[in-house]
Design a protein around this motif. Sequence first.
Motif, mmCIF file in Angstrom:
data_model
loop_
_atom_site.group_PDB
_atom_site.id
_atom_site.type_symbol
_atom_site.label_atom_id
_atom_site.label_comp_id
_atom_site.label_asym_id
_atom_site.label_seq_id
_atom_site.Cartn_x
_atom_site.Cartn_y
_atom_site.Cartn_z
ATOM 1 N N GLY A 209 0.574 -1.238 -0.162
ATOM 2 C CA GLY A 209 0.187 -0.012 -0.145
ATOM 3 C C GLY A 209 0.438 1.175 -0.255
ATOM 4 O O GLY A 209 2.227 1.030 0.051
ATOM 5 N N PRO A 210 0.319 2.335 -0.435
ATOM 6 C CA PRO A 210 1.238 3.711 -0.056
ATOM 7 C C PRO A 210 1.591 4.265 1.640
ATOM 8 O O PRO A 210 0.531 4.345 2.030
ATOM 9 C CB PRO A 210 0.199 4.626 -0.842
ATOM 10 N N ILE A 211 2.877 4.431 1.182
ATOM 11 C CA ILE A 211 3.756 5.094 2.135
ATOM 12 C C ILE A 211 2.097 6.337 3.332
ATOM 13 O O ILE A 211 2.065 5.796 4.066
ATOM 14 C CB ILE A 211 4.780 5.489 1.828
ATOM 15 N N GLU A 212 2.245 7.021 2.152
ATOM 16 C CA GLU A 212 0.307 8.242 2.592
ATOM 17 C C GLU A 212 -0.216 7.694 3.696
ATOM 18 O O GLU A 212 -1.117 7.510 4.407
ATOM 19 C CB GLU A 212 0.727 8.670 1.817
ATOM 20 N N ASP A 213 -0.694 6.109 2.665
ATOM 21 C CA ASP A 213 -2.281 5.599 3.082
ATOM 22 C C ASP A 213 -2.363 4.801 3.805
ATOM 23 O O ASP A 213 -3.311 4.922 4.997
ATOM 24 C CB ASP A 213 -3.026 5.029 1.456
ATOM 25 N N ILE A 214 -1.197 3.771 4.184
ATOM 26 C CA ILE A 214 -1.575 2.586 4.985
ATOM 27 C C ILE A 214 -1.556 3.676 6.191
ATOM 28 O O ILE A 214 -1.149 3.756 6.612
ATOM 29 C CB ILE A 214 0.129 1.225 4.610
ATOM 30 N N ASP A 215 -2.655 2.485 6.684
ATOM 31 C CA ASP A 215 -2.344 3.040 8.371
ATOM 32 C C ASP A 215 -0.928 2.358 9.554
ATOM 33 O O ASP A 215 -1.271 0.758 9.151
ATOM 34 C CB ASP A 215 -3.930 1.752 9.122
ATOM 35 N N LEU A 216 -0.641 2.783 10.164
ATOM 36 C CA LEU A 216 0.103 2.000 11.206
ATOM 37 C C LEU A 216 -0.055 1.150 11.740
ATOM 38 O O LEU A 216 0.308 0.307 12.351
ATOM 39 C CB LEU A 216 0.893 3.311 11.728
#
Length: 279
Positions: free
Chosen positions: A87-94
Motif C-alpha cells: 500500500g502507499p506509505i501515505e495511505d497505509i494505517d500504521l
Amino acid sequence: MPTKKVIAITGASSGMGKAALQLFAQRGWTVYGGARRVEKIPTGTNIHAVKLDVTDSESNHTFINTILNEQHRIDVLINNAGYGEGGPIEDIDLKNVRKQFETNFFGAAELTKLVLPTMRSQKTGRIVNISSIGGDLYMPLNAYYHASKAALQQWSDSLDLEVQQFGIRSVIVQPGGTQSAWGDIAVQNMRKNLKTDSAYLPLVNTLSNILSSSSNMISATSADLARVFYAAATDRNPKRRYFNSFGDRFVVHVARAHPKVFHAASSALLRHLDRRSHR
C-alpha cells in the motif's frame, strides 16, 4: 543409533515453509511445523504440527516449549513466517505497519531469543532467516515489506557475529519470485490499504498489472526453495546469504553495488509502464 536432528519451521502451512517441512521430514529430521492454520500443515512420519501465531508472545513460548519438552533439543530454527502488507506509505494505517513488522521481524526475533539458550548449551545450532531479494531491492507500494526484510537481514548479520563463539550460525535466504499466492495477496493488500479517492490509485493499477503479468513468468517453485532452505540449514561452512538462482543473486548485487543505477532504472521502468497503461 544417532539422535535425529530437530528442526522448527514457522509458516509451515503453505508455500516454501510447507515444502521445506516435507523435505526435512523425508530426510529423516524430526520436524515441528508452526502456523496459524495448523490444519493445513501436512501430516506424516517425523512431522509434528503445532498451532503458532508469531505475533503472539504466548504462542511463541508454547511452540518452543512444546519442542523442548518433547525432544530436549533444537538444532535448527527456520524463521519463515511472513507476508507483504502493501500500500502507499501515505495511505497505509500504521496499525497495519506494526502488524507487518510483528510478523516479519519481531516474531523471528522472539523465537530466536527462546531457542538460543538451548543452542548455546548444545554448543551447536543454526538460525535460518527467510528474507527476500526485497530486503535489498525495492519497489513502490511495498515500502514496509522491504523495510521489514532489510531489518531482518541486518539483525541476522549482527546475531551471527554474537553467536559464532557458541557454535551457532545465523544465515539469510533471499528468495526471488516464486510460484505462490504471494503476488495476489500483495495486490489485495495494496487495494485494501488505499484511502477513498486515493491519489495513488493509478500507481496501484499499474503495479497490479505488473504483478499479474509477471506471475506467469515465474519458474521457481516452493520445492526449489525448500532445497535452498535445506542447504542453509545443513552446510558445514554456511554462507551469509543463500539464493535460488544466479538472476536473484545478480539483481541484489546491482542494487547494493550500484544503487543509483538501480533507482534510475526502476524510475524509468515505472514511467514506461505508466505511459503504456494510458495508451
